[in-house]
Design a protein around this motif. Sequence first.
Motif, short mmCIF file in Angstrom:
data_model
loop_
_atom_site.label_atom_id
_atom_site.label_comp_id
_atom_site.label_asym_id
_atom_site.label_seq_id
_atom_site.Cartn_x
_atom_site.Cartn_y
_atom_site.Cartn_z
N MET A 193 -0.04 -6.73 -0.48
CA MET A 193 -1.42 -6.47 -0.91
C MET A 193 -1.46 -5.63 -2.17
O MET A 193 -2.50 -5.08 -2.54
CB MET A 193 -2.18 -5.78 0.21
CG MET A 193 -2.39 -6.63 1.46
SD MET A 193 -3.45 -8.05 1.15
CE MET A 193 -5.00 -7.23 0.79
N ASP A 194 -0.32 -5.53 -2.87
CA ASP A 194 -0.21 -4.75 -4.11
C ASP A 194 -0.46 -3.26 -3.89
O ASP A 194 -0.95 -2.56 -4.80
CB ASP A 194 -1.16 -5.27 -5.19
CG ASP A 194 -0.67 -6.59 -5.79
OD1 ASP A 194 0.54 -6.88 -5.65
OD2 ASP A 194 -1.48 -7.32 -6.38
N ARG A 230 2.23 -1.83 -8.97
CA ARG A 230 2.47 -2.65 -7.79
C ARG A 230 3.97 -2.91 -7.67
O ARG A 230 4.71 -2.86 -8.66
CB ARG A 230 1.72 -3.97 -7.86
CG ARG A 230 2.19 -4.91 -8.95
CD ARG A 230 1.46 -6.23 -8.86
NE ARG A 230 1.91 -7.18 -9.87
CZ ARG A 230 1.51 -8.44 -9.93
NH1 ARG A 230 0.64 -8.89 -9.04
NH2 ARG A 230 1.97 -9.25 -10.86
N VAL A 259 3.50 -5.50 4.42
CA VAL A 259 2.14 -6.02 4.20
C VAL A 259 1.45 -5.24 3.09
O VAL A 259 0.76 -5.83 2.24
CB VAL A 259 1.33 -5.97 5.50
CG1 VAL A 259 -0.13 -6.31 5.23
CG2 VAL A 259 1.91 -6.94 6.53
N ARG A 260 1.64 -3.92 3.06
CA ARG A 260 1.02 -3.12 2.00
C ARG A 260 1.51 -3.58 0.63
O ARG A 260 0.73 -3.68 -0.32
CB ARG A 260 1.34 -1.65 2.22
CG ARG A 260 0.68 -0.73 1.18
CD ARG A 260 0.90 0.72 1.54
NE ARG A 260 2.30 1.07 1.50
CZ ARG A 260 2.87 1.98 2.29
NH1 ARG A 260 2.15 2.59 3.21
NH2 ARG A 260 4.16 2.25 2.19
#
Length: 338
Positions: A246-247, A276, A242-243
């Motif tokens: 979210m870049d 990212r 998930v991180r």
Amino acid sequence: MTDHHTGDGHEHEHEHPDGAVRRVLHALKPHSHDSATAIESAESSAGAGVRAAWISLIGMMATAAVQLAIVAISGSLGLLADTVHNLGHAITTIPLLVAFRLGLRPPTSRFPYGYRRAEDVAGILIALVIALSAALIVAESVGALLDPRAMTNTGWVLAAALAGAVGNELVAVYRIRVGRRIGSAALVAEGQHARADGLTSLVVVFGVVGTWLGFPRADAVVGLVVAAAILWLLVTSARTIVRRLMDGVDDGTVDSIATVAGAVPGVRGVGRVRARWTGHRIEADVEVSVDGAVPVRDGHLIAADVLAALVRQVPHLHHAVVHLEPADGMARPDVPVT
């Protein structure tokens, strides 16, 4: 703005043996700019991911084959359920293989950043399967607590469960190791999935031992404990995936990029740094200040040196945009650029 891509065609400043010896050594041990980080190209790291997925898939299928053979001998329905669960895990390897293949496709006008994010999508699917595994274990454990079931052919069941636990753990260790080396959160998640399956097999082991010791509910109790462990693995894997969606990047990545860029000769300062993950590779853009009086050609060479240093020293960095600013007009990094 200077936009540079990494590649294998940049110059090497270190010396190599001449002739056939050099070619043989290069084939046996491909060199890198920095042996400490052993940075791989996007193509080689994707190839390592595909290879890891295939090898571990073969390992899981071999483990399941052993379990199926024991199921045929023992007739254990519980063991059959565990074997089917392991086979289901093998099937989840397919989206991961597809994601690695997609990541090798060149960018298009519709997907100008390429298809590497397919890895993260596959990682989300894997996380959902891990959650489903935990839910099934909880349901089975609660059912076994309320209605203990007799276990037959316990010797064969124990052998198959141990084979499943060992086989899945070997696959887990291999996948996690390769995933961390190439920076693939999805491959690490698949390794955690294999570890969850190994823990599931351990529930069967404790069930057999509990039956031998006169505690038919032992597997149910252990199942709840294992479900909690699997949920912890799920949180660990999902948090990273998930991180990245979210870049987000790992702690210290941006500081490392700034430090490396700032140490390049000709760089007067470093402004905004962004980075990212796209799949298992990092893309970045960096603002650096140089002497405003330097010719454009010299500024371009400085930007090229910044890129080369970043590729050499920042693990998993694949692409960087280096933007030059005159030293007396450098934008402050804490001021948003509109």
